[in-house]
Structure formats: C-alpha cells, structure tokens
Design an enzyme around this catalytic site. Structure first.
Site, PDB file in Angstrom:
ATOM      1  CE  LYS A 110      -3.351   2.607   2.756  1.00 35.73           C
ATOM      2  NZ  LYS A 110      -4.220   2.720   3.916  1.00 35.73           N
ATOM      3  CD  GLU A 166      -5.596   9.404  10.028  1.00 35.45           C
ATOM      4  OE1 GLU A 166      -5.986   9.856   8.942  1.00 35.45           O
ATOM      5  OE2 GLU A 166      -4.746   8.508  10.128  1.00 35.45           O
TER       6      GLU A 166
HETATM    7  C1  ISC Z   1      -4.428  11.006   3.086  1.00 39.03           C
HETATM    8  C2  ISC Z   1      -5.645  11.418   3.356  1.00 39.03           C
HETATM    9  O1  ISC Z   1      -6.589  10.609   3.949  1.00 39.03           O
HETATM   10  C3  ISC Z   1      -6.223   9.420   4.637  1.00 39.03           C
HETATM   11  C4  ISC Z   1      -7.115   9.320   5.792  1.00 39.03           C
HETATM   12  C5  ISC Z   1      -8.352   8.740   5.699  1.00 39.03           C
HETATM   13  C6  ISC Z   1      -8.706   8.020   4.553  1.00 39.03           C
HETATM   14  C7  ISC Z   1      -7.785   7.790   3.580  1.00 39.03           C
HETATM   15  C8  ISC Z   1      -8.149   6.984   2.384  1.00 39.03           C
HETATM   16  O2  ISC Z   1      -9.291   6.495   2.305  1.00 39.03           O
HETATM   17  O3  ISC Z   1      -7.346   6.868   1.471  1.00 39.03           O
HETATM   18  C9  ISC Z   1      -6.371   8.230   3.703  1.00 39.03           C
HETATM   19  O4  ISC Z   1      -5.627   7.142   4.156  1.00 39.03           O
HETATM   20  C10 ISC Z   1      -6.096  12.785   3.043  1.00 39.03           C
HETATM   21  O5  ISC Z   1      -7.240  13.126   3.329  1.00 39.03           O
HETATM   22  O6  ISC Z   1      -5.285  13.566   2.506  1.00 39.03           O
END
Ligand code: ISC
Length: 455
Positions: free
Chosen positions: A208, A257
């Site tokens: 990932k 987050e």
């Molecule tokens: C990297 C970001 O989100 C992260 C946090 C929640 C969901 C995410 C996703 O679904 O990809 C990302 O990992 C951003 O909002 O810039």
C-alpha cells in the site's frame, strides 16, 4: 496589574521561568483571542479544538521556539524537558502553561515548496499567552521568563498588555475574490497511481502507498486565516480544527484523524482509512455507508492501518488492544472506516516516543512503511511539509497532550494557498476513482478558502 508577591518570592528562591494562571469568567468566544492575533505581534499563533469541543487552545506569541525539531525523539524530548524544567506556577506544576504547540514535518529529508517557509521542517513554540477552555472552564496562562530582578515587573506587565490587546475588537479582513484555482499535474498523478498499482502487483514487498496531490489557489487579496478558521468551525463537524501561523505562513485544516492522545495513564488513537462520499439524502448516505463497510478494497486499506497501530501501540500499552469491527466516521463531505483504540500506558512509555513510533501510519505512508516512504519520496515532486504529519500540543511536565494527522489541510501565504489531499493505493485501486476521492478531500479546505466546488 500588580506583580504578585508569590512571583517575587519565587524569583528570590531562584525561579526564572513563570507561568501564572488565572481562571477567566465565561467568555463569549475563545476563538476571538486567536483572531486578534492577526496582523499583530510576530504573527505566530496556534488554534486547536477537539471534535467534541471539550478542549480548545489558543496560543499567542512565542516565548520559546523550536525550529526544525530534531527527528531524534529522545533528543527532542530532552530539549522540551530542559526548556520546561523548573517552571514556577501558582497552580500544581503539571498544570503550568508551558505547552509546546506545533508539529513535525511529514518527511524531514524531502524539501517542501517555498510557500511553507520555516514550517517546512516542523515547528514548536511555547506561547507567552495560552488560553485554554476545558469543558466549560476557561483559563489564561501568562508565561514569561526573567533573569534580572529589575526586569521582573516589566516582564509581568508585558504579558498582561499582550492579553489586554487580545480582548479588543477583532480586525475585519478585506474581501477577496478568486483569481485562480488549479489542480496541479493531474495527468502525471493519474499515471503515478497506475504505476503504483503496477508496482504493488509485482513487488514482493509493497502492499500500500498513500499518494498525495495538490491544488493551488490564488486570490486578489491576502487569504485571511481568521475567515478560514471561522468557516471550518462552522462547517466541519466531527473534526479537529487546527491552525498554526509562523511569520505569516499559515497551516490550517480540519482533520478527522487522531494520531495519539496521552493522559497521565492512557493512550488513545484511531484507525481512519477507506473513504466514500456522503449521500445527498439520508437513504443514499446510508446506502453509501453500507457499501463502504462491505467494500473489499477499502476494508483492505483500513486493515493495514489497524494491524500497524495494534502492533506499534501494543508496545506502549499494558493490555492488548481490543479487536473491533470498523464503524463509520461521517464528516461533512466524506465517510471513513473508523476504529478507535485506547489502553493503559506502560510504565515509562513516553508520549513523544509513541508519536514518533506511530508516524506515519499506513493511512499516510503505506505498507511496509520503509518501502512506501521511499516510493513517495522518489515519485512525489516535492516534500509534503507538515501535511499528513503530527500536529498538536504537548505539556512536557505531565507528558500529556494530543497529536492529530494534519490532513484536509492547506498552507497559506499572502494571497496564495496550496491544498493537499491523498489516498491509499492498493492493488485494486482505479486511478480515476482515486482522483474523485481526492477531489472530495479537497472540499473542506476549498469551501473554507472560498474556492469552487465541483459537483
Ligand atoms: C491522506 C488522506 O486521507 C487518509 C485518511 C483517511 C482516509 C484515507 C483513504 O481512504 O485513502 C487516507 O488514508 C487525506 O485526506 O489527505
């Protein structure tokens, strides 16, 4: 304001660092103190509000600064402890107002764009004035240092003056219109997503990678941090609202987050990853939420974060973190898979050590961390500055505080802003859909800055 006798006595006893705390009568709006910091002083200020509004912090004007915080956690911890050692406070010493406010860079090795200024490599400061709202109680801490008895009264008056000026009417910011709004290097980014999917499919290790992209804004007048924060507070529920300004470079965002919250005995964190849009009405919203909960690709993205956090935080908590199924975290534009975790701190588990160990989780870096970060560093055109990095506060005397992951954020300088949005790429990712997801993630900051939202 007369210099209290206790402070004079403390000076005579050898104290040189002071934090005088006073409860404040219920005030109308704590954020007004932050707004007052605009155009005044050294343009260094901080704002913080938790999603449940249980804690709000405003810090104004640096008393002590840490520029380019070292990435050696132990050295940084020692530096913070040294600076806050022996502070005299009229409250129990764990409650003194010597809080470090600020954050770390995403990756200190990769140079970020000029718009970041000194924030590019992270920044912490102890404010001269710290205003704090806990539940419904308000406090102000006047922080100052003095090495010459002759100046003691002057230093005391200076911080009071500062606070007094923060209570005047907020300055109105001038109206400004949009000159340009542009998503940067879109076709290159789409190709990079496809290339990353290919790499994940063929690599024996990489699983990932979180790729970020940028959106640039140019307005006719300086972009007001006050207006931006006001909009975020109005619109973004279930998020932490943060703002850090240093010499006119303004980093601001509304993130869902949490990275790590430390109380005296506990650590709490959250796994947030996997995303889908909000519905236009209740039934569509419910359907999308169910779709997200059942979606294999998003569950996989989220599980990488869960496993990593379980493993890392497990070193710092006494009990194994309880296994729980993901639930939905709903923000204004987007919903995420979400699992909160908390546990009892092991003896001697340092807050900063745990923050350094966690960052970046696979919600911002990837799996495995080393290979993902290498890929990001090689493929993204510039460093991320403080985007996606830990931002928050720490009170070294009690080793408590909280850091969040600085996403849904932008760096602002005069009439320009650079917005960031990223998404987790796994082997089933489809470039166009990832682009759509990042478009949604730009929205909170776009709206707050007055940009145009595509429907
Ligand atoms: C990297 C970001 O989100 C992260 C946090 C929640 C969901 C995410 C996703 O679904 O990809 C990302 O990992 C951003 O909002 O810039």
């Amino acid at each position: 304001m007369e210099l209290p006798l206790e402070i004079k006595q403390a000076y005579r006893m050898g104290k040189r660092k002071f934090s005088w705390i006073e409860p404040l009568d219920k005030i109308e709006s704590i954020v007004d103190f932050f707004y007052q910091g605009e155009q005044k002083y050294n343009q260094t200020r901080f704002f913080w509000e938790t999603p449940d509004k249980a804690l709000t912090l405003v810090g104004i004007e640096p008393l002590v600064e840490i520029l380019t915080p070292t990435q050696d956690e132990q050295l940084l911890r020692e530096e913070m402890q040294k600076i806050t050692k022996d502070v005299w406070c009229n409250y129990p010493k764990e409650q003194n107002g010597y809080f470090f406010l600020g954050g770390l860079p995403f990756d200190k090795k990769k140079k970020a764009k000029k718009i970041w200024g000194e924030l590019a490599s992270g920044y912490f400061f102890i404010p001269k004035i710290l205003i704090k709202k806990i539940q419904d109680q308000y406090f102000v801490a006047y922080n100052f240092q003095c090495h010459d008895y002759e100046n003691l009264n002057e230093k005391w008056q200076e911080v009071h003056q500062l606070f007094y000026r923060l209570q005047q009417e907020p300055v109105e910011s001038s109206k400004s219109h949009m000159l340009e709004q542009k998503e940067l290097r879109v076709s290159e980014w789409l190709k990079l997503v496809a290339q990353t999917v290919q790499e994940i499919k063929t690599s024996p290790v990489l699983n990932k990678v979180v790729l970020a992209r940028e959106l640039a804004i140019r307005k006719s007048q300086p972009i007001s941090l006050n207006e931006t924060v006001k909009q975020l507070l109005r619109e973004q529920k279930n998020t932490y609202i943060f703002a850090l300004e240093k010499d006119g470079h303004k980093f601001v965002g509304a993130t869902p987050e949490r990275l790590l919250c430390a109380t005296e005995n506990t650590f709490a964190t959250a796994c947030v990853a996997g995303s889908i849009a909000r519905g236009k009405n209740e039934s569509e919203d419910f359907r999308l939420g169910q779709q997200l909960l059942e979606d294999q690709k998003n569950q996989q993205e989220h599980q990488y974060v869960v496993r990593y956090i379980e493993q890392i935080l497990g070193h710092y908590t006494q009990e194994a973190l309880p296994k729980r199924p993901a639930i939905l975290l709903k923000n204004q534009d987007i919903q995420h898979l979400f699992v909160p975790f908390s546990g009892t701190r092991t003896e001697n588990a340092s807050f900063l050590e745990a923050v350094f160990a966690l960052h970046p989780t696979p919600a911002l870096g990837g799996v495995p961390q080393g290979s993902a970060l290498e890929w990001i560093s090689k493929k993204e055109s510039a460093g991320r500055g403080m985007y996606g990095a830990p931002i928050g506060w720490i009170q070294p005397q009690s080793d408590s505080g909280e850091f969040v992951v600085a996403i849904r954020s932008a760096i602002i300088r005069e009439n320009q802003a650079l917005l960031y949005a990223g998404c987790g790429i796994v082997e089933d990712s489809i470039p166009k859909l990832e682009q759509e997801e990042t478009k949604i993630k730009f929205r909170p900051m776009l709206r707050a800055i007055g940009g145009e939202i595509e429907c």
